[in-house]
Design an enzyme around this catalytic site. Structure first.
Site, PDB file in Angstrom:
ATOM      1  N   ASP A  39       1.138   3.182   4.577  1.00 13.47           N
ATOM      2  CA  ASP A  39       0.057   3.882   3.895  1.00 13.47           C
ATOM      3  C   ASP A  39      -0.944   4.433   4.903  1.00 13.47           C
ATOM      4  O   ASP A  39      -1.285   5.606   4.894  1.00 13.47           O
ATOM      5  CB  ASP A  39      -0.637   2.974   2.863  1.00 13.47           C
ATOM      6  CG  ASP A  39      -1.083   1.625   3.437  1.00 13.47           C
ATOM      7  OD1 ASP A  39      -0.829   1.341   4.625  1.00 13.47           O
ATOM      8  OD2 ASP A  39      -1.701   0.852   2.681  1.00 13.47           O
ATOM      9  N   ASP A  88      -4.459   2.075  10.972  1.00 12.37           N
ATOM     10  CA  ASP A  88      -5.878   1.854  11.246  1.00 12.37           C
ATOM     11  C   ASP A  88      -5.996   1.424  12.719  1.00 12.37           C
ATOM     12  O   ASP A  88      -6.060   2.271  13.606  1.00 12.37           O
ATOM     13  CB  ASP A  88      -6.365   0.791  10.249  1.00 12.37           C
ATOM     14  CG  ASP A  88      -7.839   0.490  10.329  1.00 12.37           C
ATOM     15  OD1 ASP A  88      -8.601   1.390  10.703  1.00 12.37           O
ATOM     16  OD2 ASP A  88      -8.246  -0.635  10.006  1.00 12.37           O
ATOM     17  N   GLY A 130      -3.568   0.083  14.305  1.00 13.58           N
ATOM     18  CA  GLY A 130      -2.225   0.269  14.862  1.00 13.58           C
ATOM     19  C   GLY A 130      -1.480  -1.047  15.052  1.00 13.58           C
ATOM     20  O   GLY A 130      -0.300  -1.047  15.391  1.00 13.58           O
ATOM     21  N   GLY A 161       0.770  -1.240   0.000  1.00  9.14           N
ATOM     22  CA  GLY A 161       0.000   0.000   0.000  1.00  9.14           C
ATOM     23  C   GLY A 161       0.798   1.286   0.000  1.00  9.14           C
ATOM     24  O   GLY A 161       0.324   2.313  -0.477  1.00  9.14           O
ATOM     25  N   LYS A 200      -6.358   6.661  11.079  1.00  9.40           N
ATOM     26  CA  LYS A 200      -7.775   6.600  11.469  1.00  9.40           C
ATOM     27  C   LYS A 200      -7.843   6.465  12.985  1.00  9.40           C
ATOM     28  O   LYS A 200      -7.977   5.346  13.500  1.00  9.40           O
ATOM     29  CB  LYS A 200      -8.416   5.338  10.873  1.00  9.40           C
ATOM     30  CG  LYS A 200      -8.876   5.425   9.463  1.00  9.40           C
ATOM     31  CD  LYS A 200      -9.663   4.143   9.142  1.00  9.40           C
ATOM     32  CE  LYS A 200      -9.560   3.793   7.700  1.00  9.40           C
ATOM     33  NZ  LYS A 200     -10.109   2.464   7.392  1.00  9.40           N
ATOM     34  N   ASP A 224      -5.482  -0.129  -1.986  1.00 14.29           N
ATOM     35  CA  ASP A 224      -6.363  -0.930  -2.838  1.00 14.29           C
ATOM     36  C   ASP A 224      -7.649  -1.346  -2.139  1.00 14.29           C
ATOM     37  O   ASP A 224      -7.779  -1.262  -0.911  1.00 14.29           O
ATOM     38  CB  ASP A 224      -5.640  -2.214  -3.274  1.00 14.29           C
ATOM     39  CG  ASP A 224      -5.597  -3.246  -2.154  1.00 14.29           C
ATOM     40  OD1 ASP A 224      -5.200  -2.869  -1.027  1.00 14.29           O
ATOM     41  OD2 ASP A 224      -5.980  -4.400  -2.385  1.00 14.29           O
TER      42      ASP A 224
HETATM   43  P1  5GP Z   1      -3.776  -1.850  11.046  1.00  9.75           P
HETATM   44  O1  5GP Z   1      -2.851  -2.971  11.411  1.00  9.75           O
HETATM   45  O2  5GP Z   1      -3.294  -0.497  11.508  1.00  9.75           O
HETATM   46  O3  5GP Z   1      -5.188  -2.141  11.476  1.00  9.75           O
HETATM   47  O4  5GP Z   1      -3.911  -1.880   9.500  1.00  9.75           O
HETATM   48  C1  5GP Z   1      -2.965  -1.398   8.669  1.00  9.75           C
HETATM   49  C2  5GP Z   1      -3.177  -1.905   7.269  1.00  9.75           C
HETATM   50  O5  5GP Z   1      -4.546  -2.208   6.979  1.00  9.75           O
HETATM   51  C3  5GP Z   1      -2.796  -0.832   6.288  1.00  9.75           C
HETATM   52  O6  5GP Z   1      -1.423  -0.844   6.023  1.00  9.75           O
HETATM   53  C4  5GP Z   1      -3.641  -1.197   5.092  1.00  9.75           C
HETATM   54  O7  5GP Z   1      -2.985  -2.171   4.334  1.00  9.75           O
HETATM   55  C5  5GP Z   1      -4.902  -1.786   5.692  1.00  9.75           C
HETATM   56  N1  5GP Z   1      -5.970  -0.762   5.805  1.00  9.75           N
HETATM   57  C6  5GP Z   1      -6.484  -0.221   6.909  1.00  9.75           C
HETATM   58  N2  5GP Z   1      -7.433   0.692   6.625  1.00  9.75           N
HETATM   59  C7  5GP Z   1      -7.500   0.736   5.273  1.00  9.75           C
HETATM   60  C8  5GP Z   1      -8.278   1.528   4.355  1.00  9.75           C
HETATM   61  O8  5GP Z   1      -9.109   2.384   4.684  1.00  9.75           O
HETATM   62  N3  5GP Z   1      -8.053   1.283   3.037  1.00  9.75           N
HETATM   63  C9  5GP Z   1      -7.147   0.353   2.586  1.00  9.75           C
HETATM   64  N4  5GP Z   1      -7.026   0.215   1.279  1.00  9.75           N
HETATM   65  N5  5GP Z   1      -6.409  -0.381   3.425  1.00  9.75           N
HETATM   66  C10 5GP Z   1      -6.576  -0.199   4.758  1.00  9.75           C
END
Ligand code: 5GP
Length: 174
Positions: free
Chosen positions: A96, A99, A101, A40, A127, A155
């Site tokens: 990227d 979300d 974390g 991403g 977020k 994506d």
């Molecule tokens: P976390 O581990 O912080 O929950 O998620 C991180 C990963 O989830 C990001 O690097 C991404 O790949 C994916 N992700 C989280 N939110 C989004 C979003 O709104 N759109 C997309 N395309 N990917 C997301």
């Protein structure tokens, strides 16, 4: 599938330039290694690298945490590791979007065990409403609501990465 523009290409470019200037100031006199987390962050990282006026090395990490679904599994797996040691280097992990974390905090813990001189986090998007593990983001592009974002490298089921702007998925039907 319907999408709605959220942040246009010019706004992204201006913010990325500011982040590059901040990194250039903070690391004056040093080399840095940027570590984009694939897939991403590849567009953001490519633009950010060109806004950093220092010697910049690049190495990649690939992780799997989402599959093609929109919900974090909470399980982070490194599917492709760095090609070189980072001991004694100034490392900037480039994500990227932060979300829950979970991904960044897992990667931070993992990379710290390799003894970099410093480890900073750059993320295009955050977020905060979805936080499960608090993460200090050193270089943040934009804060967004709890919506699913595509474009500029991000994506949905492998589509939309090549959009030059950021958009929100408004309708999940095909
Ligand atoms: P976390 O581990 O912080 O929950 O998620 C991180 C990963 O989830 C990001 O690097 C991404 O790949 C994916 N992700 C989280 N939110 C989004 C979003 O709104 N759109 C997309 N395309 N990917 C997301």
């Amino acid at each position: 599938m319907a999408i709605e523009p959220l942040i246009d290409a010019g706004t992204i470019a201006r913010r990325v330039a500011e982040l590059g200037e901040a990194i250039t100031r903070d690391f004056e006199g040093h080399d840095v290694i940027i570590v984009p987390v694939l897939k991403g962050s590849y567009v953001f990282a490519a633009d950010l690298a060109r806004q950093i006026d220092l010697d910049v090395g690049v190495d990649f990490l690939a992780v799997r945490s989402y599959g093609d679904s929109q919900e974090s599994s909470g399980v982070v797996q490194i599917t492709s590791d760095l090609s070189h040691p980072i001991e004694g280097k100034h490392v900037i992990l480039v994500e990227d979007i932060v979300d829950t974390g979970l991904t960044v905090s897992y990667l931070r813990q993992n990379l710290v065990t390799r003894h970099p001189a410093s480890l900073k986090i750059a993320a295009l998007l955050h977020k905060p409403s979805r936080t499960r593990v608090p993460v200090d983001i050193d270089y943040l592009g934009f804060t967004v609501e709890d919506v699913f974002i595509v474009g500029y490298g991000l994506d949905h089921a492998q589509k939309f990465r090549n959009l030059p702007y950021l958009a929100v998925v408004t309708d999940d039907d095909p």
